[in-house]
Design a protein around this motif. Sequence first.
Motif, mmCIF file in Angstrom:
data_model
loop_
_atom_site.group_PDB
_atom_site.id
_atom_site.type_symbol
_atom_site.label_atom_id
_atom_site.label_comp_id
_atom_site.label_asym_id
_atom_site.label_seq_id
_atom_site.Cartn_x
_atom_site.Cartn_y
_atom_site.Cartn_z
ATOM 1 N N VAL A 1 35.191 39.163 38.331
ATOM 2 C CA VAL A 1 36.514 39.675 37.975
ATOM 3 C C VAL A 1 37.409 39.737 39.217
ATOM 4 O O VAL A 1 38.595 39.365 39.157
ATOM 5 C CB VAL A 1 36.401 41.074 37.331
ATOM 6 N N ILE A 2 36.863 40.196 40.347
ATOM 7 C CA ILE A 2 37.644 40.257 41.590
ATOM 8 C C ILE A 2 38.149 38.866 41.968
ATOM 9 O O ILE A 2 39.317 38.690 42.335
ATOM 10 C CB ILE A 2 36.789 40.852 42.737
ATOM 11 N N ILE A 3 37.274 37.869 41.873
ATOM 12 C CA ILE A 3 37.645 36.491 42.226
ATOM 13 C C ILE A 3 38.717 35.955 41.281
ATOM 14 O O ILE A 3 39.711 35.356 41.715
ATOM 15 C CB ILE A 3 36.403 35.581 42.207
ATOM 16 N N LYS A 4 38.538 36.163 39.966
ATOM 17 C CA LYS A 4 39.484 35.628 38.979
ATOM 18 C C LYS A 4 40.858 36.279 39.109
ATOM 19 O O LYS A 4 41.890 35.596 39.018
ATOM 20 C CB LYS A 4 38.930 35.848 37.565
ATOM 21 N N ILE A 5 40.904 37.589 39.323
ATOM 22 C CA ILE A 5 42.196 38.267 39.486
ATOM 23 C C ILE A 5 42.870 37.815 40.776
ATOM 24 O O ILE A 5 44.087 37.609 40.817
ATOM 25 C CB ILE A 5 42.016 39.797 39.473
ATOM 26 N N ALA A 6 42.083 37.624 41.835
ATOM 27 C CA ALA A 6 42.639 37.146 43.111
ATOM 28 C C ALA A 6 43.273 35.770 42.938
ATOM 29 O O ALA A 6 44.340 35.492 43.520
ATOM 30 C CB ALA A 6 41.551 37.094 44.172
ATOM 31 N N GLN A 7 42.652 34.920 42.135
ATOM 32 C CA GLN A 7 43.194 33.576 41.906
ATOM 33 C C GLN A 7 44.531 33.617 41.181
ATOM 34 O O GLN A 7 45.359 32.723 41.348
ATOM 35 C CB GLN A 7 42.178 32.745 41.113
ATOM 36 N N LEU A 8 44.749 34.653 40.378
ATOM 37 C CA LEU A 8 46.033 34.805 39.680
ATOM 38 C C LEU A 8 47.153 35.192 40.630
ATOM 39 O O LEU A 8 48.336 34.982 40.327
ATOM 40 C CB LEU A 8 45.916 35.865 38.580
ATOM 41 N N SER B 1 44.913 36.571 46.606
ATOM 42 C CA SER B 1 45.084 37.865 47.271
ATOM 43 C C SER B 1 43.929 38.780 46.871
ATOM 44 O O SER B 1 44.019 39.522 45.883
ATOM 45 C CB SER B 1 46.430 38.495 46.880
ATOM 46 N N TYR B 2 42.859 38.709 47.641
ATOM 47 C CA TYR B 2 41.674 39.507 47.311
ATOM 48 C C TYR B 2 41.911 40.990 47.551
ATOM 49 O O TYR B 2 41.297 41.837 46.897
ATOM 50 C CB TYR B 2 40.473 39.018 48.132
#
Length: 259
Positions: free
Chosen positions: A47-54, A58-59
Amino acid sequence: MRKKYLLLLAFIGLIVLLSGCTEYDQPITSESEGLWNEIIVYPLSWVIIKIAQLFNNSYGLSIIIVTVFLRLLILPLSVKQIKSSRAMQEVQPKLQEIQKKYSSKDANTQQKLQQETMKLMQEHNVNPLAGCLPIIVQMPILIGMYHAIVRTSEISNYSFLWFELGSPDYILPFITGIFTFFQSKLMMSTNTSANSNPQVAMQMKMMLYVMPIMITVMAFMFPAALALYWATGNIFMIFQTILINKPLMSNNDSGGVKK
């Protein structure tokens, strides 16, 4: 009563042990095995990776969003914990009277003390462990978030604001410590039993200064991503405590007038 608390502490220790603390240095991937990794750590990392990609990788922003979401998810448990703590505070004066009345250490008096204590708790619908059970439920989620941040290798390669997520920062730890202090101070100010019990007040005052110092020192040793997680969680907890305690205190005041 003491046996119950010892059992509770043992259970919390078991949760920490089973939470995969021995895998702290192992990166989390889809290939990671074990229920702890598959059910909690990897989904959080994903989830952290997918939201960062959006948000243009921005991790840092992703960690803030996921932390707030998790805090909102366990908010009902936090409300229950605060309500239980307030209920315990309300019966403290009567509980102290019972303890003074049955202060003798002989077996018969101690048995009467336990009976009167249980009777008082039942009359006021207070469960001493009710405030602790939400903590047990929260711990795997919060520890899982901790593992997801530390063991997600992508996080270490990015920066956020002025700091590198994968390296210790020299400013963020102080921010984390300050917000930890304010959170502890706020919790202490809402704990009326601490004000009436000098021993409890002394212990809480000591923790008020010890905890922020410990968190600050630890934040200097861990990646800045973790300090960001702690700071975000503390800020959320400050607003949560204010918003929850305001209606609770007003309800108690109106209830007192009605009675």
